[in-house]
Design a protein around this motif. Structure first.
Motif, PDB file in Angstrom:
ATOM      1  N   GLY A 169       0.655  -1.425  -0.098  1.00  0.00           N
ATOM      2  CA  GLY A 169       0.105   0.125  -0.048  1.00  0.00           C
ATOM      3  C   GLY A 169       0.711   1.257   0.075  1.00  0.00           C
ATOM      4  O   GLY A 169       0.620   2.351  -0.921  1.00  0.00           O
ATOM      5  N   VAL A 170       1.965   1.315   0.843  1.00  0.00           N
ATOM      6  CA  VAL A 170       2.815   2.513   0.852  1.00  0.00           C
ATOM      7  C   VAL A 170       3.598   2.603  -0.712  1.00  0.00           C
ATOM      8  O   VAL A 170       3.624   3.461  -0.922  1.00  0.00           O
ATOM      9  N   LEU A 171       4.073   1.509  -1.002  1.00  0.00           N
ATOM     10  CA  LEU A 171       4.726   1.577  -2.195  1.00  0.00           C
ATOM     11  C   LEU A 171       3.682   1.935  -3.416  1.00  0.00           C
ATOM     12  O   LEU A 171       4.280   2.587  -4.531  1.00  0.00           O
ATOM     13  N   SER A 172       2.292   1.612  -3.350  1.00  0.00           N
ATOM     14  CA  SER A 172       1.510   2.002  -4.434  1.00  0.00           C
ATOM     15  C   SER A 172       1.600   3.559  -4.211  1.00  0.00           C
ATOM     16  O   SER A 172       1.284   4.006  -5.169  1.00  0.00           O
ATOM     17  N   GLY A 173       1.462   4.185  -3.224  1.00  0.00           N
ATOM     18  CA  GLY A 173       1.217   5.461  -3.102  1.00  0.00           C
ATOM     19  C   GLY A 173       2.533   6.099  -3.706  1.00  0.00           C
ATOM     20  O   GLY A 173       2.348   7.159  -4.489  1.00  0.00           O
ATOM     21  N   LEU A 174       3.539   5.670  -3.412  1.00  0.00           N
ATOM     22  CA  LEU A 174       4.787   6.225  -4.034  1.00  0.00           C
ATOM     23  C   LEU A 174       4.805   6.011  -5.766  1.00  0.00           C
ATOM     24  O   LEU A 174       5.122   7.021  -6.326  1.00  0.00           O
ATOM     25  N   PHE A 175       4.194   4.795  -6.109  1.00  0.00           N
ATOM     26  CA  PHE A 175       4.272   4.650  -7.500  1.00  0.00           C
ATOM     27  C   PHE A 175       3.475   5.605  -8.152  1.00  0.00           C
ATOM     28  O   PHE A 175       3.572   6.195  -9.327  1.00  0.00           O
ATOM     29  N   TYR A 176       2.099   5.878  -7.535  1.00  0.00           N
ATOM     30  CA  TYR A 176       0.950   6.807  -7.867  1.00  0.00           C
ATOM     31  C   TYR A 176       1.584   8.316  -8.048  1.00  0.00           C
ATOM     32  O   TYR A 176       1.582   8.837  -8.991  1.00  0.00           O
ATOM     33  N   ARG A 177       2.255   8.640  -7.112  1.00  0.00           N
ATOM     34  CA  ARG A 177       2.922   9.957  -7.166  1.00  0.00           C
ATOM     35  C   ARG A 177       4.124  10.083  -8.287  1.00  0.00           C
ATOM     36  O   ARG A 177       4.052  11.123  -8.909  1.00  0.00           O
ATOM     37  N   GLU A 178       4.862   8.976  -8.255  1.00  0.00           N
ATOM     38  CA  GLU A 178       6.081   9.382  -9.198  1.00  0.00           C
ATOM     39  C   GLU A 178       5.793   8.945 -10.567  1.00  0.00           C
ATOM     40  O   GLU A 178       6.095   9.649 -11.390  1.00  0.00           O
ATOM     41  N   PHE A 179       4.867   8.129 -10.760  1.00  0.00           N
ATOM     42  CA  PHE A 179       4.185   7.956 -11.983  1.00  0.00           C
ATOM     43  C   PHE A 179       3.328   8.993 -12.623  1.00  0.00           C
ATOM     44  O   PHE A 179       3.865   9.237 -13.880  1.00  0.00           O
ATOM     45  N   THR A 180       2.593   9.842 -11.907  1.00  0.00           N
ATOM     46  CA  THR A 180       2.152  10.850 -12.334  1.00  0.00           C
ATOM     47  C   THR A 180       2.748  12.005 -12.701  1.00  0.00           C
ATOM     48  O   THR A 180       2.756  12.703 -13.711  1.00  0.00           O
ATOM     49  N   LYS A 181       3.897  12.175 -11.919  1.00  0.00           N
ATOM     50  CA  LYS A 181       4.838  13.289 -11.992  1.00  0.00           C
ATOM     51  C   LYS A 181       5.551  13.009 -13.442  1.00  0.00           C
ATOM     52  O   LYS A 181       5.841  13.676 -14.351  1.00  0.00           O
ATOM     53  N   ALA A 182       6.051  11.768 -13.593  1.00  0.00           N
ATOM     54  CA  ALA A 182       7.020  11.403 -14.621  1.00  0.00           C
ATOM     55  C   ALA A 182       6.223  11.512 -15.973  1.00  0.00           C
ATOM     56  O   ALA A 182       6.871  11.859 -16.895  1.00  0.00           O
ATOM     57  N   ASN A 183       4.952  11.422 -15.965  1.00  0.00           N
ATOM     58  CA  ASN A 183       4.275  11.547 -16.968  1.00  0.00           C
ATOM     59  C   ASN A 183       3.652  12.830 -17.317  1.00  0.00           C
ATOM     60  O   ASN A 183       2.495  12.890 -18.173  1.00  0.00           O
ATOM     61  N   ASP A 184       3.839  13.759 -16.603  1.00  0.00           N
ATOM     62  CA  ASP A 184       3.318  15.066 -16.629  1.00  0.00           C
ATOM     63  C   ASP A 184       1.736  15.035 -16.529  1.00  0.00           C
ATOM     64  O   ASP A 184       1.041  15.760 -17.108  1.00  0.00           O
ATOM     65  N   PHE A 185       1.074  14.055 -15.566  1.00  0.00           N
ATOM     66  CA  PHE A 185      -0.145  14.039 -15.436  1.00  0.00           C
ATOM     67  C   PHE A 185      -0.733  15.284 -14.518  1.00  0.00           C
ATOM     68  O   PHE A 185       0.016  15.384 -13.511  1.00  0.00           O
ATOM     69  N   PRO A 186      -2.038  15.876 -14.867  1.00  0.00           N
ATOM     70  CA  PRO A 186      -2.227  17.206 -14.256  1.00  0.00           C
ATOM     71  C   PRO A 186      -2.607  16.748 -12.845  1.00  0.00           C
ATOM     72  O   PRO A 186      -3.352  15.996 -12.410  1.00  0.00           O
ATOM     73  N   ALA A 187      -1.824  17.637 -11.924  1.00  0.00           N
ATOM     74  CA  ALA A 187      -2.170  17.449 -10.274  1.00  0.00           C
ATOM     75  C   ALA A 187      -3.694  17.569 -10.250  1.00  0.00           C
ATOM     76  O   ALA A 187      -4.197  18.350 -10.650  1.00  0.00           O
ATOM     77  N   GLY A 188      -4.242  16.784  -9.572  1.00  0.00           N
ATOM     78  CA  GLY A 188      -5.812  16.824  -8.951  1.00  0.00           C
ATOM     79  C   GLY A 188      -6.534  16.265 -10.062  1.00  0.00           C
ATOM     80  O   GLY A 188      -8.031  15.973  -9.659  1.00  0.00           O
ATOM     81  N   GLN A 189      -6.296  15.772 -11.163  1.00  0.00           N
ATOM     82  CA  GLN A 189      -7.153  15.094 -12.070  1.00  0.00           C
ATOM     83  C   GLN A 189      -7.269  13.694 -11.699  1.00  0.00           C
ATOM     84  O   GLN A 189      -6.245  13.044 -11.145  1.00  0.00           O
ATOM     85  N   PHE A 190      -8.483  13.198 -11.619  1.00  0.00           N
ATOM     86  CA  PHE A 190      -8.811  11.707 -11.274  1.00  0.00           C
ATOM     87  C   PHE A 190      -8.181  10.606 -11.925  1.00  0.00           C
ATOM     88  O   PHE A 190      -8.025  10.570 -13.208  1.00  0.00           O
ATOM     89  N   THR A 191      -7.566   9.760 -11.288  1.00  0.00           N
ATOM     90  CA  THR A 191      -7.153   8.242 -11.934  1.00  0.00           C
ATOM     91  C   THR A 191      -7.093   7.319 -10.783  1.00  0.00           C
ATOM     92  O   THR A 191      -6.934   7.555  -9.551  1.00  0.00           O
ATOM     93  N   GLN A 192      -7.543   6.140 -11.322  1.00  0.00           N
ATOM     94  CA  GLN A 192      -7.892   5.026 -10.359  1.00  0.00           C
ATOM     95  C   GLN A 192      -6.538   4.789  -9.687  1.00  0.00           C
ATOM     96  O   GLN A 192      -6.550   3.890  -8.716  1.00  0.00           O
TER      97      GLN A 192
END
Length: 149
Positions: A15-38
């Motif tokens: 669970g902790v690693l998935s949070g890290l993945f979520y943060r880093e993966f969205t940052k690395a792909n320039d995903f807009p902050a606050g936009q919903f993703t599962q």
């Protein structure tokens, strides 16, 4: 009891690693902050349904010896864990596609739905076990509350 402990520990780490993945993966792909993703849901699913729920089941096992129900407890344990893994995997897949700007198919939603069905089946079995354990278990009051004649 040990398998409940280790499963809970595994879900806490994942669970902790998935949070890290979520943060880093969205940052690395320039995903807009606050936009919903599962992907953001994976973190909470694993920590709540995996880590916290299994810690509660561990406490209930300690008090009511839920595993005395043998195969029924095994069915709960494996169905519940399979459901959580399938559900989380579906969320990761769907969230990853969203971040990458790709469409997911109905199959992705179907797999996540199957995971939720397995979770539900596991929870139904858990409450059957808990109900049976409540009928057969008596809990002694703590020594400080006992009245001596």
């Amino acid at each position: 009891m040990r398998r409940l402990y280790f499963a809970s520990l595994a879900y806490m780490i994942t669970g902790v690693l998935s949070g890290l993945f979520y943060r880093e993966f969205t940052k690395a792909n320039d995903f807009p902050a606050g936009q919903f993703t599962q992907l953001g849901l994976v973190h909470t699913h694993l920590l709540t349904l995996g880590f916290i729920v299994l810690l509660i089941v561990l406490l209930l096992e300690k008090v009511f010896a839920l595993s005395q129900h043998g195969k029924l407890f095994d069915w709960f344990f494996w169905l519940y864990n399979a459901g959580l893994i399938v559900t989380s995997g579906g969320l990761v897949w769907h969230g990853t596609l969203t971040v990458l700007g790709r469409e997911s198919s109905a199959m992705t939603s179907g797999i996540a739905g199957l995971g939720h069905m397995l979770l539900t089946a596991g929870m139904v079995i858990f409450f059957i076990i808990l109900g049976r354990s409540l009928k057969t278990t008596t809990i002694a009051a703590p020594a400080a509350q006992r009245v001596e004649a």
